[in-house]
Scaffold this active site. Sequence first.
Site, short mmCIF file in Angstrom:
data_model
loop_
_atom_site.label_atom_id
_atom_site.label_comp_id
_atom_site.label_asym_id
_atom_site.label_seq_id
_atom_site.Cartn_x
_atom_site.Cartn_y
_atom_site.Cartn_z
N GLY A 24 0.87 -1.27 0.06
CA GLY A 24 -0.16 -0.02 -0.11
C GLY A 24 0.89 1.32 -0.14
O GLY A 24 2.02 1.19 0.42
N CYS A 76 6.06 -0.04 7.26
CA CYS A 76 5.70 0.83 6.15
C CYS A 76 6.65 1.20 5.45
O CYS A 76 7.91 1.28 5.95
CB CYS A 76 5.17 2.21 7.28
SG CYS A 76 4.77 3.49 6.36
N LEU A 77 6.65 1.53 4.43
CA LEU A 77 7.63 1.77 3.18
C LEU A 77 8.32 3.26 3.80
O LEU A 77 9.62 3.34 3.34
CB LEU A 77 7.27 2.10 1.66
CG LEU A 77 6.55 0.90 1.13
CD1 LEU A 77 6.36 1.07 -0.31
CD2 LEU A 77 7.81 -0.17 1.09
N HIS A 103 -2.10 7.51 7.17
CA HIS A 103 -1.17 8.52 6.34
C HIS A 103 -1.92 9.85 5.72
O HIS A 103 -1.05 11.02 5.83
CB HIS A 103 -0.76 7.72 5.12
CG HIS A 103 0.64 6.72 5.51
ND1 HIS A 103 1.69 7.17 5.99
CD2 HIS A 103 0.74 5.49 5.13
CE1 HIS A 103 2.32 6.37 6.14
NE2 HIS A 103 1.95 5.25 5.66
#
Length: 147
Positions: free
Chosen positions: A46, A88-89, A134
């Site tokens: 995502g 999370c990226l 986010h």
Amino acid sequence: MAIRIIRKDNDPILRKVSKPAEKIDSKIHILLDDMTETMHHADGVGLAAPQIGILKRAIVIDIGEGLIELINPEIIEQSGKQCDVEGCLSLPGESGNVVRPEKVVVKGLNRKGDEVTVEAWDLLARVLCHEIDHLNGILFTDKIQDK
Ligand code: NI
């Protein structure tokens, strides 16, 4: 399409609240396409627009069951509870247990500007909650249990 730079760690843009997209135009299509390419390139499931520095309410998700693109997504129903490990990226090397609803119903617009509703359980519900957070400047590390 283009791979964009993923904003990381203490980048202040990750803490800002994104603005609703008012027009569904070619600009937002390019944004969605670039987000998808960036997410796939980074092996993520995502990505939210602020993670590539764009404060617009747009998310892309691909947990291996087909691409989901949502503009101005909103959780309209949630139920149950699940707790699992998240990452999370934007926060490489970090992970932790986060409690999320077991089921969510999310309303938003697709790339044509049509209103769509996504009903999701388990991992997909988790990813939807994470990406929508986010858009509000919230990171999963804010919600880690047992830290
Ligand atoms: Ni994330």
